[in-house]
Design a protein around this motif. Structure first.
Motif, PDB file in Angstrom:
ATOM      1  N   ALA A 193       0.855  -1.182   0.000  1.00  0.00           N
ATOM      2  CA  ALA A 193       0.000   0.000   0.000  1.00  0.00           C
ATOM      3  C   ALA A 193       0.890   1.231   0.000  1.00  0.00           C
ATOM      4  N   TRP A 195       0.941   5.063   1.303  1.00  0.00           N
ATOM      5  CA  TRP A 195       0.272   6.001   2.194  1.00  0.00           C
ATOM      6  C   TRP A 195       0.827   7.401   1.994  1.00  0.00           C
ATOM      7  N   ASP A 196      -0.024   8.380   2.279  1.00  0.00           N
ATOM      8  CA  ASP A 196       0.489   9.745   2.358  1.00  0.00           C
ATOM      9  C   ASP A 196       1.041   9.988   3.755  1.00  0.00           C
ATOM     10  N   SER A 201      -4.329   5.749   2.683  1.00  0.00           N
ATOM     11  CA  SER A 201      -3.909   4.933   1.547  1.00  0.00           C
ATOM     12  C   SER A 201      -4.261   5.621   0.234  1.00  0.00           C
ATOM     13  N   LEU A 202      -3.273   5.741  -0.635  1.00  0.00           N
ATOM     14  CA  LEU A 202      -3.446   6.345  -1.952  1.00  0.00           C
ATOM     15  C   LEU A 202      -3.599   5.299  -3.051  1.00  0.00           C
ATOM     16  N   ALA A 203      -3.015   4.126  -2.843  1.00  0.00           N
ATOM     17  CA  ALA A 203      -3.085   3.048  -3.829  1.00  0.00           C
ATOM     18  C   ALA A 203      -2.649   1.757  -3.151  1.00  0.00           C
ATOM     19  N   GLU A 204      -3.039   0.634  -3.740  1.00  0.00           N
ATOM     20  CA  GLU A 204      -2.686  -0.671  -3.185  1.00  0.00           C
ATOM     21  C   GLU A 204      -2.145  -1.570  -4.286  1.00  0.00           C
ATOM     22  N   ASP A 206      -0.024  -3.483  -7.034  1.00  0.00           N
ATOM     23  CA  ASP A 206       0.917  -3.003  -8.035  1.00  0.00           C
ATOM     24  C   ASP A 206       0.722  -1.512  -8.323  1.00  0.00           C
ATOM     25  N   GLY A 207      -0.488  -1.031  -8.141  1.00  0.00           N
ATOM     26  CA  GLY A 207      -0.738   0.389  -8.319  1.00  0.00           C
ATOM     27  C   GLY A 207       0.035   1.233  -7.317  1.00  0.00           C
ATOM     28  N   ALA A 208       0.202   0.721  -6.107  1.00  0.00           N
ATOM     29  CA  ALA A 208       0.978   1.448  -5.093  1.00  0.00           C
ATOM     30  C   ALA A 208       2.430   1.582  -5.527  1.00  0.00           C
ATOM     31  N   ARG A 210       3.641   1.458  -8.634  1.00  0.00           N
ATOM     32  CA  ARG A 210       3.757   2.326  -9.815  1.00  0.00           C
ATOM     33  C   ARG A 210       3.591   3.798  -9.439  1.00  0.00           C
ATOM     34  N   LEU A 211       2.683   4.091  -8.512  1.00  0.00           N
ATOM     35  CA  LEU A 211       2.499   5.471  -8.089  1.00  0.00           C
ATOM     36  C   LEU A 211       3.713   5.964  -7.312  1.00  0.00           C
TER      37      LEU A 211
END
Length: 828
Positions: A193, A195-196, A201-204, A206-208, A210-211
């Motif tokens: 995940a 986090w800011d 949580s901003l993304a989880e 594989d998206g986490a 990549r972001l």
């Protein structure tokens, strides 16, 4: 078909045999040889009962040791005959037994193996881009174990139930994940995940990842939950991001480590075959490598010309041509770094300011591999902490302690059960030289030549480690840090409790440093066991002796910063004769005074001033000598490092001998010379002055030809008022003052001259011991050039020379030396 009668044997394996695929290997081998029986983990190691004909059992025992999986290390294999039962038709893995005394057999955390990396990059594989894949040959081990034996239910993986696909692999003897305790996949394992800074949580998944990469490219600082705790990541090619990290972490100059792949490492640095091998070890340590940039570093810059160019100019002026001595090993680049965004060949100068080395490590986990591959260029990867504190291991702890440093937190839900900083090594004298021993190497035990009584050692105050004696093995903790910080002190106390709990043993005495005010000693006193005090420099010597299995007699050159001497003074440049009768100091260095005591350690300009002052008082000194400063004169460059008020106050202290404790430390001599050459008047981190002096001396070796000689001056051996032989550095210093450095080339030559003079002094003092064996120990021998010159000079003089290699020569090795020295004081 064999007609040999059926026999049965019990084999007990000890060493690094759990968590490394030993049981699956044993099971497959037994089935191949048509043996029946079972294999199990136990607290003492791996136990096997095998039944079959005599020839098959003999082949089985031989192949166990010859073909064991690469991470395994079998230290002992004992066999006992049993009565054959004839009741088993197959060979199987049986549940582990957790009674009895545990054996120190947990392997270190291991970087991903080639098979797992293939799965990670294969779009057709169900573990494609899964950042927590592993198998019996790789993955987290020591960072996740709660207790022994090493089984899933006693690790941080206990909460992740196997999915049907993973269960089939786990139970299939033909699969490489057969009984792999860390087996998991995207369906049943830990998840990422992002986090800011508030923990939202901003993304989880594989998206986490990549972001996080996208934000790194934009200049963000990301706190990554890695194998042994948190790291702080930033784009190594983005000067603003690296400078921001320095500002936020209050770390103005200490070098940052880099995360890179092999191609990046070879683009940035001159990498030898030995260094490549070290980078590729399953431990994935940080390795100090010489960068490819040609300009002199570690000195002040007085113009646009590099030292190499300046040397050529000087050579042309003298009518000679000077060729560069670079000792290159240009390795091929079959997979060049892509030229897209992030794929920078150059890194920001703020990564390792004014130093010719970069600390590089290859990815230590699948998550690191994915981050690096997606980013496409080297990343700063430094410890996830504030200065002086231990690294964070929990995401909620990181949110609090790294607030204001990290912009984002890339976390996951697998617990890190103990902090493990990255290990740091370099190649010196063609051997690995360990500077910090932690992730990837701990808790591998150190084999010993003799058994130890039940002992626990608490180490020193700086670079603290603790150690447990277990028979013919010593178990060192990971690098814990400097005990000036209360959190680090608490971590040291926890390690003293955890080692015996996890690995067994019942220590009845504690080995401590002789210094009464070390925090490690206070922790020991609170435990209520009898203390065995070991002199600081003896512990340095005995750590090296323990590593190499040396027995007295031998001579130890203990050169370091400051340690309490046995006469109550401050030592650090000692020649110790160690024999069956004990140890004694047979020579030392002329003491250098420390104006202001501890302040002089942080401000090398103070030790430089004391060195100039005391050299002027040397018999035969003449204040009227050309270039000599006289009793109260100070070289212009050094004078500029002080205000008039400071200079007057310090000279008065030296004149009246007020708060100027003498110290025989070689480390403080490095400080003084570094400040005199204008390299480092004030330390911004521990060892900065010495590192810059080594860098300048290295520039002389790398960039200057042999016909551009370093100034020649010696460090003679004299006797003080007590008759103790002393290495007298003052004549060398007076020579420096007569030939002041005016540019980078001069500084490099003088820096090299200092290293060479120290190395030349070593054999002269060593001959006083009349012993063939010499041990080099103490923090000064982290310096590659000094170590190599001393080894060369001593070998040329006919001595057998040993030095720490897999145990740090600095205070990180004290705990091992305390164990090895205290064994002679403690009853069995």
């Amino acid at each position: 078909m064999s007609t040999s009668p059926i026999q049965r044997q019990r084999l007990s394996l000890r060493g690094q045999v759990q968590g490394v695929g030993m049981r699956p290997f044993v099971c497959r081998l037994a089935q191949e040889l048509d043996l029946a029986g079972w294999v199990s983990n136990t607290p003492e190691g791996v136990v096997i009962e095998a039944e079959g004909n005599e020839a098959a059992l003999a082949r089985f025992a031989r192949r166990l040791t010859d073909e064991a999986p690469p991470p395994a290390r079998i230290d002992e294999c004992s066999a006992m005959p049993l009565a054959a039962t004839g009741q088993e038709s197959d060979f199987r893995v049986v549940p582990s037994r957790n009674d009895g005394a545990p054996e120190p057999c947990v392997p270190p955390d291991l970087a991903p193996c080639a098979d797992c990396l293939r799965e990670l990059s294969d779009p057709a594989d169900r573990r494609y881009r899964y950042p927590f894949l592993s198998c019996t040959a790789c993955g987290p081990r020591y960072s996740i174990v709660r207790s022994l034996p090493f089984d899933r239910e006693r690790t941080a993986m206990a909460g992740f139930a196997l999915c049907p696909d993973c269960r089939r692999e786990y139970e299939n003897p033909a699969d490489r994940r057969f009984h792999a305790q860390t087996t998991c996949c995207p369906a049943c394992g830990p998840q990422l995940a992002l986090w800011d800074s508030q923990g939202i949580s901003l993304a989880e998944g594989d998206g986490a990842l990549r972001l996080a990469v996208e934000r790194l490219r934009q200049g963000a600082i990301v706190a990554l939950k890695g194998v042994g705790g948190f790291q702080l990541l930033a784009d190594a090619g983005n000067s603003a991001a690296v400078e921001q990290l320095r500002t936020r972490k209050h770390r103005p100059a200490k070098p940052f480590a880099l995360l890179a792949d092999r191609t990046m490492a070879e683009r940035l640095c001159r990498v030898s075959e030995e260094e490549i091998a070290l980078l590729l070890e399953p431990a994935a340590p940080i390795v100090l490598l010489r960068r490819r940039k040609e300009e002199i570093v570690g000195t002040t810059h007085s113009g646009p010309l590099s030292l190499r160019e300046r040397a050529r100019v000087r050579g042309a002026q003298r009518g000679t041509f000077i060729s560069a001595q670079t000792h290159d090993l240009d390795l091929p680049h079959p997979n060049p770094l892509p030229e897209g965004e992030g794929a920078r060949r150059e890194i920001a100068p703020q990564v390792a300011p004014d130093l010719p080395w970069l600390g590089l490590m290859l990815p230590a986990s699948p998550l690191h591999h994915l981050l690096l591959a997606d980013f496409g260029g080297p990343l700063v990867a430094t410890s996830g902490n504030r200065g002086g504190e231990p690294i964070c291991v929990d995401e909620n702890e990181a949110l609090a302690r790294l607030a204001g440093i990290a912009d984002l937190f890339l976390v996951h839900d697998r617990s890190v059960l103990r902090p493990l900083d990255d290990s740091v090594l370099r190649i010196a004298a063609d051997r690995p030289l360990t500077l910090r021993r932690a992730r990837g190497y701990v808790p591998a035990p150190v084999p010993l030549a003799e058994p130890l009584p039940p002992l626990l050692a608490v180490g020193g105050h700086l670079k603290n480690t603790v150690a447990l004696g277990l028979g013919r093995r010593a178990l060192l903790s990971q690098h814990l840090g400097d005990l000036d910080d209360v959190l680090t002190e608490q971590q040291c106390g926890a390690a003293l409790q955890e080692l015996p709990r996890l690995f067994g043993g019942n220590p009845r005495r504690l080995a401590v440093d002789a210094h009464p005010d070390y925090a490690s000693r206070r922790l020991a006193e609170a435990m209520g066991l009898p203390l065995l005090a070991v002199p600081h420099h003896l512990a340095h010597a005995m750590a090296c002796a323990a590593e190499h299995g040396l027995e007295p007699p031998f001579l130890a050159l203990a050169w370091d910063g400051i340690g309490l001497g046995e006469d109550g003074g401050l030592w650090g440049g000692e020649f110790l004769r160690i024999d069956e009768q004990g140890h004694r100091r047979i020579a030392s260095f002329v003491p250098l005074r420390l104006p202001g005591g501890e302040k002089a350690v942080k401000e090398p300009r103070r030790t430089a001033l004391a060195a100039v002052y005391d050299s002027a008082r040397l018999p035969g000194a003449n204040a009227a000598e050309e270039g000599h400063p006289g009793l109260h004169g100070v070289p212009a460059g050094l004078r500029a490092a002080f205000s008039d008020t400071e200079l007057a106050a310090l000279l008065a202290m030296l004149e009246k001998n007020l708060n100027t404790p003498p110290c025989s430390s070689v480390g403080r001599l490095f400080d003084a010379v570094s400040a005199l050459l204008g390299l480092c008047p004030v330390n911004q981190f521990e060892g900065q002055a010495a590192m810059r002096l080594e860098a300048a001396a290295g520039a002389f070796v790398w960039n200057t030809a042999a016909d551009y000689p370093a100034p020649s001056a010696t460090i003679p051996l004299v006797r003080d008022d007590t008759g103790l032989p002393r290495c007298d550095w003052r004549p060398w210093l007076r020579n420096l003052l007569r030939h002041p450095a005016v540019d980078d080339a001069d500084r490099a030559a003088l820096a090299y001259s200092f290293h060479a003079a120290l190395a030349d002094a070593a054999p002269a003092a060593a001959r006083l011991a009349a012993l063939p064996t010499v041990v080099l120990c103490g923090g000064c021998f982290q310096n590659r050039l000094l170590l190599e010159l001393c080894v060369e000079r001593l070998r040329h003089a006919g001595f057998d020379v040993y030095w720490p290699q897999r145990i740090p020569p600095n205070d990180g090795g004290l705990a091992l030396g305390q164990l090895w020295a205290a064994r002679r004081q403690a009853p069995a």
